[in-house]
Design an enzyme around this catalytic site. Structure first.
Site, PDB file in Angstrom:
ATOM      1  N   ILE A 189     -26.004  20.268  27.844  1.00  0.00           N
ATOM      2  CA  ILE A 189     -26.198  18.993  28.521  1.00  0.00           C
ATOM      3  C   ILE A 189     -25.047  18.874  29.509  1.00  0.00           C
ATOM      4  O   ILE A 189     -23.890  19.132  29.181  1.00  0.00           O
ATOM      5  CB  ILE A 189     -26.226  17.808  27.531  1.00  0.00           C
ATOM      6  CG1 ILE A 189     -26.378  16.471  28.289  1.00  0.00           C
ATOM      7  CG2 ILE A 189     -25.032  17.790  26.602  1.00  0.00           C
ATOM      8  CD1 ILE A 189     -26.559  15.261  27.356  1.00  0.00           C
ATOM      9  N   SER A 190     -25.361  18.539  30.746  1.00  0.00           N
ATOM     10  CA  SER A 190     -24.354  18.488  31.796  1.00  0.00           C
ATOM     11  C   SER A 190     -23.313  17.419  31.517  1.00  0.00           C
ATOM     12  O   SER A 190     -23.528  16.493  30.726  1.00  0.00           O
ATOM     13  CB  SER A 190     -25.016  18.203  33.151  1.00  0.00           C
ATOM     14  OG  SER A 190     -25.839  19.263  33.552  1.00  0.00           O
TER      15      SER A 190
END
Length: 292
Positions: A126-127
């Protein structure tokens, strides 16, 4: 999904780790940490730059250096307030949706409120929150109620859920991801979030698909976000972008630019670079699951 590398095998899911990544910290910061107590204190620093100045001169890498030197954040709203302070979150629309969708529901392990990418399995992440904020700010005018949005490489489902909240039940938000286990996890994450009613009514949906081909069934799209770096912009995504629509996509191999792609009313394409970034490659399922 930004800055990931991990090992995987064909027979079992992989545990992921972040790619080695370094950020050059400002020399003033290092002196503040390492300076000898016997030396005279340095003169007070100049006043901090305004938000406008920060936005003009800072790439996401510089913003990461600033964020990661802050104390760990333990609440979602505190994280959003932190992003506001450094200019990543600039509008009420983006602040509201990031406060509404709790990042902790989408991070399987690690500290969800630190501004850093986190592993979600299968060589994916997840960024970092500042990248989510950056993309939401770039796309917000194309995420108005009733509009259609496509999230390529939807991963944990966090950004797709944000899109769904912004376009509302009269709009459509679609996430595509080529690993079924990640899609199943994203659905479970969203079911625990404020976007759950939109998943139930069908205005938010996830599909196992090759994101390089887009998702024609719900096209054309007012907004397209790509969460992995392509060597060049895939033509199917350009074809599925509505005239007047916008796509945000990292383009490049080792050196990458976050490109803002606008399709004009006559169908012509305008492209500008927003920042230098580092994302995992937009690739096939088999390539993603290979051992590094």
């Amino acid at each position: 999904m930004c800055l990931a590398a991990a090992s995987a095998s064909a027979s079992s899911p992989a545990r992921c780790r972040l790619s080695p990544f370094s950020v050059a910290l400002p020399s003033r910061f290092l002196r503040g940490l390492l300076g000898s107590p016997t030396r005279p204190p340095p003169p007070p620093p100049p006043p901090p730059p305004t938000t406008t100045t920060l936005l003009r001169r800072c790439t996401p890498f510089h913003r990461m250096a600033q964020y990661w030197t802050q104390a760990s954040l333990d609440k979602n709203k505190a994280l959003v307030d932190h992003l506001k302070q450094y200019g990543a979150v600039r509008t009420d629309e983006v602040a509201e949706v990031m406060e509404t969708i709790d990042r902790a529901l989408f991070v399987p392990e690690g500290s969800p409120y630190i501004d850093s990418p986190m592993p979600i399995g299968f060589n994916a992440t997840i960024s970092a929150p500042h990248m989510h904020a950056t993309c939401l700010e770039l796309l917000k005018d194309h995420l108005q109620p009733g509009m259609h949005a496509l999230d390529v490489g939807s991963g944990s489902g966090y950004l797709t859920a944000c899109f769904a909240m912004m376009v509302g039940p009269e709009g459509r938000a679609v996430g595509v991801e080529h690993i079924p286990e990640i899609v199943a996890s994203a659905i479970e994450n969203v079911q625990k979030s404020a976007a759950a009613p939109l998943l139930k009514d069908g205005s938010l949906s996830f599909y196992v698909a090759d994101g390089r081909l887009g998702f024609p069934d719900a096209a054309p799209y007012d907004a397209i976000h790509v969460g992995a770096a392509a060597p060049e912009i895939p033509q199917p995504l350009l074809d599925q972008l509505k005239p007047g629509g916008r796509m945000v996509i990292p383009v490049g191999t080792y050196y990458q630019d976050l490109q803002v792609v606008d399709k004009n009313a006559d169908g012509s394409i305008s492209i500008r670079n927003d920042a230098s970034v580092r994302y995992v490659p937009l690739t096939s399922r088999s390539a993603q699951c290979q051992d590094p």
